[in-house]
Design a protein around this motif. Structure first.
Motif, PDB file in Angstrom:
ATOM      1  N   THR A 230      44.692  42.368  46.030  1.00 56.23           N
ATOM      2  CA  THR A 230      46.084  41.927  45.936  1.00 56.23           C
ATOM      3  C   THR A 230      46.130  40.483  45.469  1.00 56.23           C
ATOM      4  O   THR A 230      46.996  40.082  44.699  1.00 56.23           O
ATOM      5  CB  THR A 230      46.776  42.058  47.310  1.00 56.23           C
ATOM      6  N   GLY A 231      45.187  39.700  45.951  1.00 55.28           N
ATOM      7  CA  GLY A 231      44.999  38.327  45.496  1.00 55.28           C
ATOM      8  C   GLY A 231      43.551  38.155  45.077  1.00 55.28           C
ATOM      9  O   GLY A 231      42.882  39.120  44.692  1.00 55.28           O
ATOM     10  N   ILE A 232      43.059  36.922  45.158  1.00 61.19           N
ATOM     11  CA  ILE A 232      41.633  36.670  44.932  1.00 61.19           C
ATOM     12  C   ILE A 232      41.132  35.887  46.136  1.00 61.19           C
ATOM     13  O   ILE A 232      41.501  34.722  46.330  1.00 61.19           O
ATOM     14  CB  ILE A 232      41.366  35.877  43.638  1.00 61.19           C
ATOM     15  N   GLY A 233      40.337  36.548  46.967  1.00 57.76           N
ATOM     16  CA  GLY A 233      39.725  35.866  48.101  1.00 57.76           C
ATOM     17  C   GLY A 233      38.408  35.250  47.669  1.00 57.76           C
ATOM     18  O   GLY A 233      37.809  35.675  46.678  1.00 57.76           O
TER      19      GLY A 233
ATOM     20  N   LEU B   2      39.881  29.764  46.591  1.00 55.93           N
ATOM     21  CA  LEU B   2      39.804  29.585  45.141  1.00 55.93           C
ATOM     22  C   LEU B   2      40.714  30.526  44.363  1.00 55.93           C
ATOM     23  O   LEU B   2      40.834  30.406  43.150  1.00 55.93           O
ATOM     24  CB  LEU B   2      38.348  29.748  44.675  1.00 55.93           C
ATOM     25  N   GLY B   3      41.379  31.437  45.060  1.00 52.50           N
ATOM     26  CA  GLY B   3      42.387  32.262  44.393  1.00 52.50           C
ATOM     27  C   GLY B   3      43.646  31.468  44.095  1.00 52.50           C
ATOM     28  O   GLY B   3      44.464  31.863  43.265  1.00 52.50           O
TER      29      GLY B   3
ATOM     30  N   GLY C 203      48.506  25.958  34.341  1.00 52.80           N
ATOM     31  CA  GLY C 203      49.855  26.108  34.881  1.00 52.80           C
ATOM     32  C   GLY C 203      50.123  27.411  35.612  1.00 52.80           C
ATOM     33  O   GLY C 203      51.244  27.683  36.013  1.00 52.80           O
ATOM     34  N   ARG C 204      49.059  28.226  35.791  1.00 52.19           N
ATOM     35  CA  ARG C 204      49.230  29.514  36.496  1.00 52.19           C
ATOM     36  C   ARG C 204      48.330  29.548  37.717  1.00 52.19           C
ATOM     37  O   ARG C 204      47.189  29.097  37.660  1.00 52.19           O
ATOM     38  CB  ARG C 204      48.846  30.686  35.580  1.00 52.19           C
TER      39      ARG C 204
ATOM     40  N   ALA D 211      45.172  36.949  37.514  1.00 55.42           N
ATOM     41  CA  ALA D 211      43.892  37.624  37.247  1.00 55.42           C
ATOM     42  C   ALA D 211      43.417  38.550  38.366  1.00 55.42           C
ATOM     43  O   ALA D 211      42.280  39.019  38.328  1.00 55.42           O
ATOM     44  CB  ALA D 211      42.807  36.574  36.975  1.00 55.42           C
ATOM     45  N   SER D 212      44.260  38.857  39.344  1.00 61.42           N
ATOM     46  CA  SER D 212      43.834  39.739  40.437  1.00 61.42           C
ATOM     47  C   SER D 212      43.841  41.209  40.001  1.00 61.42           C
ATOM     48  O   SER D 212      44.365  41.555  38.938  1.00 61.42           O
ATOM     49  CB  SER D 212      44.766  39.572  41.648  1.00 61.42           C
ATOM     50  N   THR D 213      43.281  42.065  40.833  1.00 62.72           N
ATOM     51  CA  THR D 213      43.321  43.509  40.564  1.00 62.72           C
ATOM     52  C   THR D 213      44.764  44.008  40.538  1.00 62.72           C
ATOM     53  O   THR D 213      45.126  44.867  39.732  1.00 62.72           O
ATOM     54  CB  THR D 213      42.535  44.278  41.646  1.00 62.72           C
TER      55      THR D 213
END
Length: 252
Positions: free
Chosen positions: A142-145, A160-161, A167-168, A174-176
């Motif tokens: 859902t995010g980047i852990g 680091l997610g 600017g993003r 870039a997550s799943t």
């Protein structure tokens, strides 16, 4: 599944997420489950009191497993106190979860960030076992852990997610979840992951990246398309990593 002949080497790990709560006895030496995994839906009002009851029920089902318990939460954890944790009930925020759960369960409980638990498990018994130096475990979902380890020692709460790149916010690009929501091909998604991992590469100069999360099972479809210098490999524990990591951290 590991054997349970030596119960001193068995700890109970609980992975408490926004949608589900999973628990199992873990053979610390084997680094794998020593019992069937139990899973229940996270209650809609996931207050500490409601969640404590679920934890108590899980432990009651495993009277043979004594000793400390490890619990992951989807949020920042400092010395047992939960910080920002948007996917669970707001009552957890700034709450001493270690003290509350230890008193409520009548045994020592240690709470840890979910990505940190997964990272520690991959370093101890998974894809990064035996690897020295700086290892970065990233969980794509859902995010980047993310979890940062140096010679197997965890540096907690490295989010680091949430890095901002061009600017993003990285995990919102870039997550799943984004890969699926935007219908990106693996090639298109890998281009975004390349930008992400190159940024992290420049900041931390890691020796190894480990890619976790459910998508790690499909790593062969996109891993070779991520164009970075650092070695990058899929996680091996997949959805067991949180529980195993929690159990490994139970005594800390």
């Amino acid at each position: 599944m590991g054997a349970m002949s030596d119960t001193t080497q068995v700890r109970f790990g609980i992975d408490f997420g926004g949608t589900g709560i999973k628990g199992a006895a873990v053979d610390l030496e084997a680094g794998d489950f020593a019992s069937e995994r139990t899973k229940v839906d996270t209650p809609e009002a996931s207050t500490p009191e409601a969640v404590l009851e679920i934890f108590r029920s899980m432990l009651d089902d495993h009277p043979e497993v004594t000793g400390p318990v490890g619990v992951t939460v989807p949020g920042i954890v400092r010395h047992g106190v939960v910080g920002l944790a948007p996917n669970i009930h707001p009552d957890w925020q700034h709450f001493d979860a270690d003290a509350f759960l230890t008193e409520g369960l009548g045994r020592e409980v240690h709470v840890v960030n979910d990505a940190d638990a997964a990272g520690l498990a991959e370093a101890a018994v998974g894809a990064a076992k035996g690897r020295s130096g700086v290892v970065l475990v990233t969980t794509l979902g859902t995010g980047i852990g993310s979890a940062l380890l140096n010679d197997g020692v965890l540096v907690p709460n490295v989010e680091l997610g949430h890095l901002e790149i061009d600017g993003r916010v990285a995990e919102k690009w870039a997550s799943t979840k984004v890969h699926k929501a935007e219908g990106l091909s693996y090639e298109e998604w890998a281009k975004r992951l390349t930008v992400y991992y190159r940024t992290v590469e420049r900041l931390f100069s890691p020796d190894l990246f480990v890619v976790g999360g459910g998508v790690s099972a499909s790593f062969e479809k996109f891993g070779h398309l991520i164009d970075i210098e650092t070695e990058i490999v899929p996680a091996t524990l997949q959805n067991r990593a949180g529980i195993v990591g929690a159990a490994l951290l139970a005594d800390n």
